[in-house]
Write an enzyme that holds these catalytic residues in place. Structure first.
Site, PDB file in Angstrom:
ATOM      1  N   ARG A  54     -57.659  23.146 -29.189  1.00  0.00           N
ATOM      2  CA  ARG A  54     -59.119  23.066 -29.098  1.00  0.00           C
ATOM      3  C   ARG A  54     -59.459  22.471 -27.731  1.00  0.00           C
ATOM      4  NH1 ARG A  54     -58.594  18.551 -27.806  1.00  0.00           N
ATOM      5  NH2 ARG A  54     -60.849  18.370 -27.868  1.00  0.00           N
ATOM      6  N   GLY A  55     -60.769  22.440 -27.424  1.00  0.00           N
ATOM      7  CA  GLY A  55     -61.175  22.047 -26.073  1.00  0.00           C
ATOM      8  C   GLY A  55     -61.401  23.317 -25.276  1.00  0.00           C
ATOM      9  N   ARG A  95     -63.875  31.374 -31.661  1.00  0.00           N
ATOM     10  CA  ARG A  95     -64.855  30.275 -31.643  1.00  0.00           C
ATOM     11  C   ARG A  95     -65.996  30.705 -30.709  1.00  0.00           C
ATOM     12  NH1 ARG A  95     -62.729  24.236 -31.304  1.00  0.00           N
ATOM     13  NH2 ARG A  95     -64.802  23.889 -32.187  1.00  0.00           N
ATOM     14  N   ASP A 239     -68.542  22.390 -23.300  1.00  0.00           N
ATOM     15  CA  ASP A 239     -68.089  23.709 -23.764  1.00  0.00           C
ATOM     16  C   ASP A 239     -68.858  24.829 -23.095  1.00  0.00           C
ATOM     17  OD1 ASP A 239     -67.181  21.808 -25.961  1.00  0.00           O
ATOM     18  OD2 ASP A 239     -66.125  23.688 -26.368  1.00  0.00           O
ATOM     19  N   ASN A 249     -71.912  20.233 -25.702  1.00  0.00           N
ATOM     20  CA  ASN A 249     -70.635  19.523 -25.876  1.00  0.00           C
ATOM     21  C   ASN A 249     -70.554  18.993 -27.305  1.00  0.00           C
ATOM     22  OD1 ASN A 249     -68.130  18.576 -24.716  1.00  0.00           O
ATOM     23  ND2 ASN A 249     -68.952  16.507 -24.905  1.00  0.00           N
ATOM     24  N   LYS A 250     -69.457  18.387 -27.621  1.00  0.00           N
ATOM     25  CA  LYS A 250     -69.179  17.887 -28.976  1.00  0.00           C
ATOM     26  C   LYS A 250     -70.379  17.157 -29.566  1.00  0.00           C
ATOM     27  CE  LYS A 250     -66.308  18.377 -30.998  1.00  0.00           C
ATOM     28  NZ  LYS A 250     -66.364  19.522 -31.948  1.00  0.00           N
TER      29      LYS A 250
HETATM   30  O1  MRU Z   1     -64.317  21.194 -31.279  1.00  0.00           O
HETATM   31  P1  MRU Z   1     -63.508  20.890 -30.056  1.00  0.00           P
HETATM   32  O2  MRU Z   1     -62.491  19.818 -30.273  1.00  0.00           O
HETATM   33  O3  MRU Z   1     -62.927  22.145 -29.439  1.00  0.00           O
HETATM   34  O4  MRU Z   1     -64.562  20.323 -29.010  1.00  0.00           O
HETATM   35  C1  MRU Z   1     -64.124  19.952 -27.735  1.00  0.00           C
HETATM   36  C2  MRU Z   1     -65.210  19.373 -26.889  1.00  0.00           C
HETATM   37  O5  MRU Z   1     -66.346  19.299 -27.275  1.00  0.00           O
HETATM   38  C3  MRU Z   1     -64.838  18.969 -25.505  1.00  0.00           C
HETATM   39  O6  MRU Z   1     -65.620  17.904 -25.075  1.00  0.00           O
HETATM   40  C4  MRU Z   1     -65.075  20.165 -24.549  1.00  0.00           C
HETATM   41  O7  MRU Z   1     -64.432  21.312 -25.034  1.00  0.00           O
HETATM   42  C5  MRU Z   1     -64.602  19.884 -23.185  1.00  0.00           C
HETATM   43  S1  MRU Z   1     -62.837  19.760 -23.149  1.00  0.00           S
HETATM   44  C6  MRU Z   1     -62.323  19.574 -21.570  1.00  0.00           C
END
Ligand code: MRU
Length: 347
Positions: A54-55, A95, A239, A249-250
């Protein structure tokens, strides 16, 4: 270029091994470090959907190796691009929010469309280039972002934006790694990041592995922490960054930005230019992934909510550009972003 590492930078979460992609299974960290083999594009799409990897940047890199696996599976097909189409669609559906996924698939499609003599070799070279360029971008952003941080500052980060979320080193966590290495940081705080606990499980694991001290907090403690004056910069990844500088973002990032502005802390977003989507005009147009209520109603597989409760589980939010003090990409720093400044940076 190579998949080099630096001080405070020992972790890589994906590797190509002859005819398969190996992913460090992030669902099982920090308890155990288990590598999962993906031998088909379908297995790669499932790994992305189920959070093995993920990320945003890591999702894009992983998907590009998924395209290589698809080309290997269809090597004998008379029309290779057509034979691979279903796999490409499956990867694209894994995703929705991280634009790096679509950016990486577009790059792979362009290689395929040029009808190279050896498609597997050409696609593998492109996937490797996407991976290596991401690490190089992270090193550059680390330097640019760290230069904004005054010596003796405290920082607060959210989710996991490190080596596990990228090709290596990290975006926001790359800046923190770099700033720590330069002796600029007094303290590093990280939100635990419910419901997947990317902060508690992954960010804490990475920093501990790399010998960097941190303190975790529950998200609800962020405002109180900022009020103490111990945090000068909130530093997050993204993201997808829209053309006007709005940042997805998250979930929880937006409230951190509001709290930071209220308490006089600065808010930095660190993301490679592959995260900037100039075709999406603003944050309202960014598709926000919603996941299963079960993720909120349970913790590490154990039910925690009263039976019968429902849950709302959007996994990203949008921080308006006006709350962002700096966007750091490998192309440079945009302070107080708006459409004109984003356009100039991406030109
Ligand atoms: O749901 P995830 O764990 O994929 O979410 C990740 C994030 O929100 C990160 O902050 C984002 O992808 C940047 S990672 C360099």
């Amino acid at each position: 270029m190579s998949l080099e590492t630096r001080p405070h930078d020992t972790i890589r979460a994906m590797r190509w091994a002859e005819n398969r992609l190996q992913l460090l299974d992030q669902r099982r960290l920090p308890g155990e470090a288990v590598w999962l083999d993906c031998r088909t594009a379908q297995e790669v799409a499932t790994a992305i959907r189920e959070m093995v990897v993920r990320g945003a940047p890591a999702i894009g890199i992983t998907a590009s190796f998924g395209v290589v696996l698809s080309a290997m599976a269809h090597a004998e097909a008379p029309d290779l691009p057509q034979a691979m189409e279903a796999d490409l669609r499956l990867l694209a559906e894994s995703r929705p929010t991280a634009v790096n996924l679509f950016w990486a698939l577009d790059r792979m499609r362009r290689v395929l469309a040029a009808r190279p003599a050896d498609p597997v070799a050409a696609l593998l070279a492109e996937a490797r280039a996407i991976h290596e360029e991401d690490i190089a971008a992270n090193y550059r952003m680390g330097e640019l972002g760290a230069a904004l941080i005054a010596s003796g500052s405290g920082v607060l980060t959210h989710c996991n934006t490190g080596s596990l979320a990228t090709g290596g080193f990290g975006t926001a966590l790359g800046v923190i790694r770099q700033a720590w290495g330069e002796g600029r940081l007094s303290r590093i705080f990280a939100d635990e990041t419910r419901p997947w606990l990317q902060g508690a499980r992954l960010t804490a694991w990475e920093l501990v592995q790399d010998g960097i001290p941190l303190d975790l907090l529950v998200e609800g403690a962020a405002a109180a922490l900022l009020r103490t004056g111990q945090v000068q910069w909130v530093i997050v990844g993204s993201d997808r960054i829209a053309a006007n500088g709005d940042v997805a973002n998250k979930i929880g990032t937006y409230s951190l930005a509001v709290h930071a502005r209220h308490h006089g802390a600065k808010f930095m977003v660190v993301a490679p230019s592959s995260t900037v989507d100039m075709n999406t005009p603003d944050g309202a147009s960014i598709p926000i992934e919603t996941r299963e209520p079960a993720e909120v109603l349970a913790c590490a597989g154990q039910p925690v909510a009263a039976a019968g409760a429902g849950a709302w589980n959007p996994v990203f939010d949008v921080t308006p550009a006006e709350l962002v003090d700096a966007i750091v990409t490998e192309r440079g720093v945009v302070e107080r972003p708006d459409t004109a400044k984003m356009r100039a940076m991406m030109a």
